[in-house]
Design a protein around this motif. Structure first.
Motif, PDB file in Angstrom:
ATOM      1  N   ILE A 128       0.851  -1.199   0.000  1.00  0.00           N
ATOM      2  CA  ILE A 128       0.000   0.000   0.000  1.00  0.00           C
ATOM      3  C   ILE A 128       0.881   1.241   0.000  1.00  0.00           C
ATOM      4  O   ILE A 128       0.670   2.176  -0.777  1.00  0.00           O
ATOM      5  CB  ILE A 128      -0.945   0.016   1.229  1.00  0.00           C
ATOM      6  CG1 ILE A 128      -1.963  -1.110   1.112  1.00  0.00           C
ATOM      7  CG2 ILE A 128      -1.643   1.365   1.360  1.00  0.00           C
ATOM      8  CD1 ILE A 128      -2.863  -1.270   2.321  1.00  0.00           C
ATOM      9  N   SER A 129       1.878   1.224   0.839  1.00  0.00           N
ATOM     10  CA  SER A 129       2.712   2.421   0.938  1.00  0.00           C
ATOM     11  C   SER A 129       3.500   2.629  -0.365  1.00  0.00           C
ATOM     12  O   SER A 129       3.692   3.746  -0.813  1.00  0.00           O
ATOM     13  CB  SER A 129       3.608   2.344   2.170  1.00  0.00           C
ATOM     14  OG  SER A 129       4.935   2.100   1.815  1.00  0.00           O
TER      15      SER A 129
ATOM     16  N   SER B 216       0.939   4.170  -2.710  1.00  0.00           N
ATOM     17  CA  SER B 216       0.274   5.423  -2.346  1.00  0.00           C
ATOM     18  C   SER B 216       1.235   6.583  -2.124  1.00  0.00           C
ATOM     19  O   SER B 216       0.829   7.733  -2.180  1.00  0.00           O
ATOM     20  CB  SER B 216      -0.580   5.211  -1.096  1.00  0.00           C
ATOM     21  OG  SER B 216       0.225   4.726  -0.056  1.00  0.00           O
TER      22      SER B 216
ATOM     23  N   SER C 182      -5.472   2.027  -1.434  1.00  0.00           N
ATOM     24  CA  SER C 182      -5.391   0.811  -0.617  1.00  0.00           C
ATOM     25  C   SER C 182      -6.209  -0.303  -1.236  1.00  0.00           C
ATOM     26  O   SER C 182      -5.785  -1.463  -1.281  1.00  0.00           O
ATOM     27  CB  SER C 182      -5.921   1.071   0.796  1.00  0.00           C
ATOM     28  OG  SER C 182      -5.271   2.170   1.334  1.00  0.00           O
TER      29      SER C 182
ATOM     30  N   ALA D  17      -4.245  -1.657  -3.958  1.00  0.00           N
ATOM     31  CA  ALA D  17      -3.014  -2.270  -3.466  1.00  0.00           C
ATOM     32  C   ALA D  17      -3.311  -3.618  -2.829  1.00  0.00           C
ATOM     33  O   ALA D  17      -2.598  -4.601  -3.064  1.00  0.00           O
ATOM     34  CB  ALA D  17      -2.347  -1.342  -2.457  1.00  0.00           C
ATOM     35  N   ILE D  18      -4.386  -3.655  -2.055  1.00  0.00           N
ATOM     36  CA  ILE D  18      -4.725  -4.913  -1.388  1.00  0.00           C
ATOM     37  C   ILE D  18      -5.074  -5.960  -2.437  1.00  0.00           C
ATOM     38  O   ILE D  18      -4.649  -7.113  -2.361  1.00  0.00           O
ATOM     39  CB  ILE D  18      -5.888  -4.694  -0.396  1.00  0.00           C
ATOM     40  CG1 ILE D  18      -5.392  -3.855   0.782  1.00  0.00           C
ATOM     41  CG2 ILE D  18      -6.439  -6.025   0.108  1.00  0.00           C
ATOM     42  CD1 ILE D  18      -6.470  -3.353   1.690  1.00  0.00           C
TER      43      ILE D  18
END
Lengths: 810, 225
Positions: free
Chosen positions: A732-733, A736, A792, A795-796
Motif C-alpha cells: 500500500i505504501s 500510495s 489501498s 493495493a490490497i
C-alpha cells in the motif's frame, strides 16, 4: 481508414472494459454537469429577449452622487420619461409600469391578482402576444383589463372572458370595475417583470420639476430603429440645465435585456440575478470539464502502454506520425461522442431537480434545442481533439524499432506531465470543496446571526388597515392561552426599514448618519423579546401614558403650532440601540437625553443591545424604535406557544376573518421570512455543493482507474516483492506514496488561491465569516483519506493475488 | 538491390557507447535469399532494422535499389518501406484487436488501396497461406503456426520486393517452422528477395547464402547454392 480506427477503438474499449466504463461514466457525469450549467447560463442570458423590439428598449434609471459614492436609483420625477420623449425625437415611445396587487371579488370569493398598471403605449413597446382581443385597442379605454391566459382560466374557468367584469374595492372601500378586453399568453419566467394582468392608467401631463415630485413604478423608452443609445446618452446632458437637474444627478438608460443580470438597484421589480453567478458557474463548468479531460488523458496514456505493439506495427506497415495522431484523436472524439448522448439523457432527467435547486423556472427547452445541441456537439469535438492530442502526440512519437525489440519496456511515460495533471485536478477539487464550506458557513452566519430579538415562534400577519380596531383585535387575540404577546409595528423584515432618514454628520461633512425607524406599539419589546440594557420599555415608562399620537398631534381638532409640534416630537419617547448610541457619540447614561438632530428627535427612554430588522446583506442604519400607541396601519406580531401551532393559527384566522372580512388571511413565520431574505445565498450554497461533489467524484473516479492501471503494470514488481516477503501494508505504501505527495502539493497550491478568491467573494457581505484554518485541514484530510482508500483498495487487490500467477504471465 | 558500405550504428547511454554495427559492408542482389547468423548481440537485429528502414544508421552508405537512403527522414523512410518491404517477426506482432482479415488488410490501408481491391487481394493471399477459414478470428484464437502464417500473409499482401524475416521460426515447433520456411522459399522462387535473421542452422540451409556476423562486422559469407 476511419472505419478501421473506429473498429479498433471499440475493440480496445471492450478489451479494457472496466477502465473504459469508468472513464466513460466520469466523462458522462462531467458532461452532464457542463450541459446543465450551460443550459442554466443560456437561460439566465435569455431574459427579456422575448419582445420583438428588445434591443431598442431601455429602462430609465438615475445615478446620484452622495458623499463620493455613486448610487443608482429608480426614483425620479414621473414626468422625466415623458419630457425625454418630447425633447428627443430618437425616442419612439415611452411607457411606465406600476406593479400593484388587487383582490378581485368574484361570486363573493376573493381572488388575489398581481397586476401592472401601464399606459396605452406599453403594449407597443412590449409586444406581448395576444390570444384574444386586439393589442392596439385593448388598453386604450380606461377601466379595461388584459389577463394572462392562466389568470383568465383561474378567474373564469371554461368561460369566454372577453367583456367580463372584475370588481374590487378601492382604498376607500368603494367597488370599482374592470372590463376584460384581451387575453395574452402567459408572460415567460425569463422577463424582469412578472404579472397576471395589465390595466391601463392615463398619464397626467406635468412639467418636470426636481424640487418636488411624485414617483411611481418603472419607466421605459423605446428608441427609433436607426437611433443610437450612446449618442442619446450624450445628448441628454443638454436638458439638465433647462429643467434644473440637481447637480449630482445623471440619467441612465439600462438595456432591458441586461436588467436581469446587471441591475441591482433598490426597488427592483424583484431581486435580480447577478452576472457574477454566471461567471462563477461558467468557470465551475470549465473546471469540471477540465477534470474530466485530465482523467481521459491520464487514462489514455496509461492504457496506451498496452497498445505500444499496435503502434509499432502500424509504423512498420508504413503509418506515419500524422496518421497515428489522427487515429488516437478520432478515438478520443468517438469516446466523447459516446458519452455525449448519455449525458444529455442524464441532464434531461435531472433538469427539473436542478431548476428547483437553482430556483429558476426554465423548462427543458433550454437543454434540448438544435442550437444548444449543435453547440455542445461542437464543444465535444473540440475537447475530444484537445484531450486526444497529447496521448496521440505521445504515442505517435514512439520509435518502432525499439518497440519491436524491447516491447513495452522501451516505453517510458513522461510521468511529470501526468503528475502535474493529477495535482491540477486536486487543486480544483480542494478549491471547490473549501469554497463550498465557506459559502455554507457564510450562509449559516447570515441565518443564525443574533438579530437582537427572538425569531422562534414568532408569527407575522401582513400589513393591514386596522380601521381603529387595533386595540380590540389585540385583546381578542390575547384571549387564547397559546398567544403570549401581540404587537403592531410599521416594521417588516426586508431590505430596508419602512421609515428612514439621513443627515450629514454635524461635525464632519464627509460622513453621513443614516437612521432606520421602527414605529411600534407598547408591547413591541416584550413580544419580540428584545433585551433592554438600560432604561425602560414603552409600557413601563412613566411618560408612555400620554402617548396617543393622534390625540397629541391633533388635540380636540385643533392644529398644533410649530413650537408645540417641536415640543411634542422632542418629547416623543424613543428607544435606541447600543450602536446608535455609539454612532451618535452620546454620553452615558443615554436615558433621559433629548435628541434634537434634524433627522432624529425624541427623548431616549431606553437602550437595547441590538436590533437587526433588515437583511444582513445591507448596511445597517442606526436603529431607533418610536412609540406608536394606537396604530392605524401595520404588521401584527404574535409570540405564540410552540405547542398547538395548528390550533393557534386556526384561532388567529377565525379572529382575523371576524375583524377584517375583506382581507385574505395570510401569515408567515419569522424564521421563514429570514430564510427568504437569504434565498439567493442558500441557492448558491446548494449549487456549489452539487458541483463540488460532482468534481470530487469525477476526480476520485479518475484516480481509481489510474491506480488500478498502475497496479496492473506493477503486477510483476508487486509479485516479486511479495515473494521476497513484503507485507500488504508495504505494498500500500509503495503505491500510495507518490499520490500522497501529489495531494500535498495540490493542497499547498490550492490554499492561497482559495484564500484569495474567497476573500474577494466575502467582501460583498456586510457581515462575514473569517476563513479559518480548520476548513483547509478538514478538506485536506478528507481528500487524503479518500485517495488512500482508493489506493489501498487496489493495493490490497494486487497484494493478495497469487504472485506465482503474476510472475508466470510475463 | 541492397548495397551497404561501411555501415555504422552506435547505441549510447549516459555512460557507455555500444557499437552495434562496425563498418559493415555487404550486398544483396534482387531475387536472393540471404540468411544472417551470429551470436546474440552481434548486431543482426540492428542490421535488419536499418535494412527495413525502421532505423537510420550513424554512418556509412545504404543504397536501396541504387538510391541512397541513409539520410532519409522518417516520412521518406515510411513511404519507401510501405511500398517495398514486408516484415515477419519471431513474435508475430499481430494486432490483438484486429481479426486475421483486418491484420492482413492493414498494409493495404496505409498504401491507400481501395476497399474492393483490398478485399480481393487479402482473400487471395489468405487462400494461398491456407488460412482463409480463419479470416474472422482474432490472433489469440490461433495456434502459433497459424499466427505466423497470418504474419507472412500480411508481409506479402502488398507484393513487396523485399521480405525481412527476424527469426521467423523462433516461436514455432519444427513442423510449423518448416512450413513457414517453405513459404519463404516459395516466395523467393516467385522473385521476392528475402533476408532472414536466424539462429537455426537448419533454417539457414533454405537460403542461398549465409552472412555470419560477429561484433557488428560480417566475418564470413557461405555460398550455399
Amino acid at each position: 481508414m476511419i472505419k478501421n480506427y473506429f473498429k479498433i477503438a471499440i475493440r480496445s474499449f471492450v478489451k479494457d472494459r472496466t477502465y473504459a466504463i469508468i472513464n466513460l461514466i466520469g466523462l458522462a457525469i462531467s458532461l452532464t454537469g457542463v450541459l446543465i450549467i450551460l443550459a442554466y447560463v443560456k437561460y439566465e442570458l435569455s431574459f427579456d429577449h422575448y419582445y420583438s423590439h428588445s434591443p431598442r428598449i431601455y429602462r430609465i434609471a438615475v445615478e446620484q452622487k452622495k458623499d463620493s459614492i455613486v448610487e443608482k436609483t429608480l426614483t425620479f420625477p414621473d414626468p422625466l420619461a415623458y419630457t425625454l420623449k418630447n425633447e428627443f425625437p430618437e425616442i419612439e415611445s415611452v411607457s411606465k409600469l406600476i406593479p400593484r396587487e388587487v383582490d378581485f371579488v368574484i361570486n363573493n370569493k376573493i381572488s388575489h391578482v398581481d397586476l401592472i398598471k401601464v399606459d396605452s403605449n406599453f403594449l407597443n413597446i412590449f409586444d406581448l402576444p395576444f390570444l384574444y382581443g386586439d393589442r392596439k385597442t385593448a388598453l386604450i379605454k380606461k377601466g379595461n383589463i388584459v389577463l394572462t391566459e392562466s389568470t383568465a382560466k383561474k378567474l373564469f374557468p371554461k368561460q369566454n372572458v372577453i367583456g367580463k367584469e372584475l370588481k374590487y374595492r378601492d382604498h376607500q372601500g368603494v367597488f370599482q370595475t374592470y372590463i376584460v378586453s384581451g387575453v395574452i399568453k402567459d408572460i415567460p419566467p425569463n422577463t424582469h417583470f412578472h404579472t397576471e394582468a395589465i390595466v391601463s392608467e392615463s398619464v397626467a401631463q406635468e412639467t418636470l420639476n426636481w424640487s418636488s415630485y411624485s414617483t411611481t413604478g418603472f419607466k421605459y423608452i423605446m428608441l427609433k430603429k436607426e437611433a443610437d443609445i450612446r449618442a442619446l446618452q450624450k445628448k441628454v446632458l443638454s436638458i439638465y440645465k433647462k429643467y434644473e437637474f440637481p447637480k449630482s444627478v445623471n440619467i441612465l438608460f439600462q438595456p432591458v435585456t441586461s436588467i436581469h443580470l446587471h441591475s441591482n438597484i433598490e426597488g427592483e421589480y424583484y431581486k435580480n440575478s447577478s452576472i457574477k453567478n454566471i461567471y462563477i458557474f461558467s468557470f465551475v463548468a470549465f473546471l469540471i470539464l477540465f477534470i474530466a479531460c485530465i482523467n481521459y488523458i491520464n487514462l489514455t496514456i496509461a492504457r496506451s502502454l498496452q497498445r505500444v505493439k499496435e503502434v509499432g506495427m502500424r509504423k512498420v506497415m508504413g503509418a506515419d506520425k500524422n496518421q497515428l495522431a489522427v487515429q488516437f484523436i478520432s478515438e478520443s472524439i468517438i469516446f466523447f461522442c459516446i458519452a455525449l448522448p448519455v449525458s444529455f439523457f442524464i441532464a434531461y432527467l435531472f433538469w427539473p431537480l436542478f431548476t428547483d435547486i437553482a430556483g429558476i423556472k426554465a423548462d427543458r427547452v433550454y437543454l434540448l434545442n438544435y442550437e444548444f445541441i449543435a453547440l455542445v456537439i461542437l464543444l465535444s469535438f473540440i475537447i475530444g481533439i484537445l484531450s486526444g492530442a497529447y496521448p496521440a502526440f505521445f504515442l505517435s512519437k514512439l520509435e518502432p524499432s525499439s518497440i519491436l525489440k524491447n516491447g513495452q519496456k522501451s516505453f517510458r511515460v513522461n510521468l511529470n506531465i501526468r503528475k502535474a495533471l493529477i495535482v491540477f485536478q486536486f487543486v480544483i477539487s480542494i478549491a471547490l470543496i473549501v469554497s463550498t464550506i465557506i459559502v455554507h458557513r457564510q450562509y449559516s452566519l447570515l441565518t443564525n446571526m443574533p438579530l437582537g430579538f427572538s425569531k422562534n415562534d414568532l408569527i407575522i400577519l401582513p400589513k393591514q388597515n386596522f380601521n381603529g380596531k387595533a386595540g380590540s383585535f389585540k385583546n381578542e387575540l390575547k384571549t387564547s392561552k397559546d398567544i403570549l404577546d401581540v404587537s403592531f409595528s410599521s416594521w417588516k423584515l426586508s431590505q430596508t426599514y419602512a421609515g428612514s432618514a439621513s443627515m450629514t454628520h454635524p461635525s464632519d461633512s464627509t460622513k453621513e448618519w443614516d437612521f432606520g425607524f421602527v414605529a411600534a406599539d407598547l408591547d413591541f419589546l416584550k413580544t419580540l423579546q428584545i433585551k433592554l440594557i438600560e432604561g425602560n420599555d414603552f409600557s413601563t415608562s412613566p411618560i408612555s401614558a400620554s402617548l396617543d399620537m393622534d390625540s397629541l398631534l391633533n388635540p380636540q381638532g385643533k392644529r398644533l403650532s410649530r413650537k408645540e409640534f417641536i415640543d411634542f416630537v422632542n418629547k416623543r419617547p424613543i428607544i435606541v440601540t447600543k450602536s446608535t448610541t455609539e454612532g451618535l457619540g452620546l454620553k452615558r447614561p443615554v436615558v433621559g437625553q433629548v435628541l434634537t438632530f434634524s433627522a432624529l428627535q425624541g427623548t431616549v427612554i431606553g437602550e437595547i443591545a441590538d436590533f437587526n430588522g433588515i437583511s444582513l446583506l445591507e448596511k445597517s442604519p442606526m436603529v431607533v424604535i418610536q412609540a406608536d400607541v394606537n396604530p392605524d396601519f401595520g404588521n401584527t406580531y404574535l409570540r405564540i406557544n410552540s405547542k398547538n401551532i395548528p390550533q393557534t393559527l386556526d384561532f388567529i384566522k377565525k379572529k382575523w376573518e371576524i375583524f377584517f372580512p375583506e382581507s385574505n388571511f395570510e401569515y408567515s413565520f419569522m424564521e421563514d421570512q429570514i430564510a427568504e431574505l437569504y434565498k439567493e445565498q442558500q441557492r448558491l450554497a446548494t449549487l456549489f455543493t452539487t458541483f463540488a461533489i460532482l468534481a470530487i467524484v469525477i476526480s476520485l473516479m479518475g484516480l481509481f482507474s489510474l491506480v488500478a492501471l498502475i497496479a496492473q503494470q506493477k503486477t510483476k514488481e508487486i509479485g516479486i516483492r511479495i515473494v521476497l516477503g513484503a507485507t500488504v501494508i508495504e505494498i500500500i505504501s509503495l503505491l500510495s506514496r507518490s499520490f500522497i505527495k501529489l495531494i500535498l502539493v495540490a493542497f499547498i497550491i490550492a490554499t492561497p488561491l482559495v484564500l484569495w478568491i474567497m476573500n474577494i467573494w466575502l467582501q460583498d457581505y456586510q457581515y462575514r465569516i473569517s476563513i479559518s484554518w480548520e476548513i483547509f485541514l478538514i478538506t485536506g484530510l478528507g481528500c487524503l483519506f479518500f485517495a488512500l482508500l482508493i489506493v489501498s483498495f487496489q493495493a490490497i487487490k494486487a497484494a493478495v493475488a497469487n504472485p506465482i500467477k503474476s510472475l508466470r504471465t510475463e | 538491390m541492397i548495397k551497404i558500405t561501411n555501415l555504422e550504428k552506435y547505441y549510447r547511454t549516459e555512460e557507455v557507447e555500444t557499437v552495434a554495427l562496425n563498418k559493415l559492408s555487404f550486398e544483396v542482389r534482387e531475387g536472393e535469399f540471404v540468411a544472417v547468423m551470429g551470436p546474440s548481440g552481434c548486431g543482426k537485429s540492428t542490421l535488419l532494422n536499418i535494412v527495413g528502414l525502421l532505423d537510420d544508421p550513424d554512418g556509412g552508405s545504404f543504397l536501396f535499389n541504387g538510391e541512397e537512403v541513409a539520410g532519409y527522414n522518417e516520412r521518406q523512410r515510411a513511404n519507401l518501406r510501405k511500398h517495398n518491404i514486408g516484415f515477419v517477426f519471431q513474435s508475430f506482432n499481430l494486432i490483438d484487436e484486429l481479426t486475421v482479415f483486418e491484420n492482413v488488410e492493414l498494409p493495404l490501408i496505409y498504401t491507400k488501396v481501395n476497399a474492393a481491391e483490398r478485399k480481393k487481394r487479402v482473400e487471395v493471399v489468405l487462400d494461398k497461406m491456407q488460412i482463409m477459414h480463419r479470416r474472422n478470428h482474432f490472433p489469440q484464437q490461433l495456434s502459433g503456426g497459424q499466427q505466423q502464417r497470418v504474419a507472412v500473409a500480411r508481409a506479402v499482401v502488398n507484393n513487396p520486393k523485399l521480405i525481412l524475416a527476424d527469426e521467423p521460426t523462433g516461436n514455432l515447433d519444427s513442423s510449423n517452422g518448416n512450413e513457414v520456411m517453405q513459404m519463404l522459399t516459395d516466395l523467393n522462387e516467385q522473385g521476392t528477395t528475402v533476408i532472414m535473421v536466424t539462429h537455426s542452422e537448419h533454417d539457414a540451409k533454405y537460403s542461398h547464402r549465409i552472412i555470419r556476423m560477429l561484433d557488428g562486422q560480417s566475418v564470413t559469407e557461405n555460398i550455399l547454392v
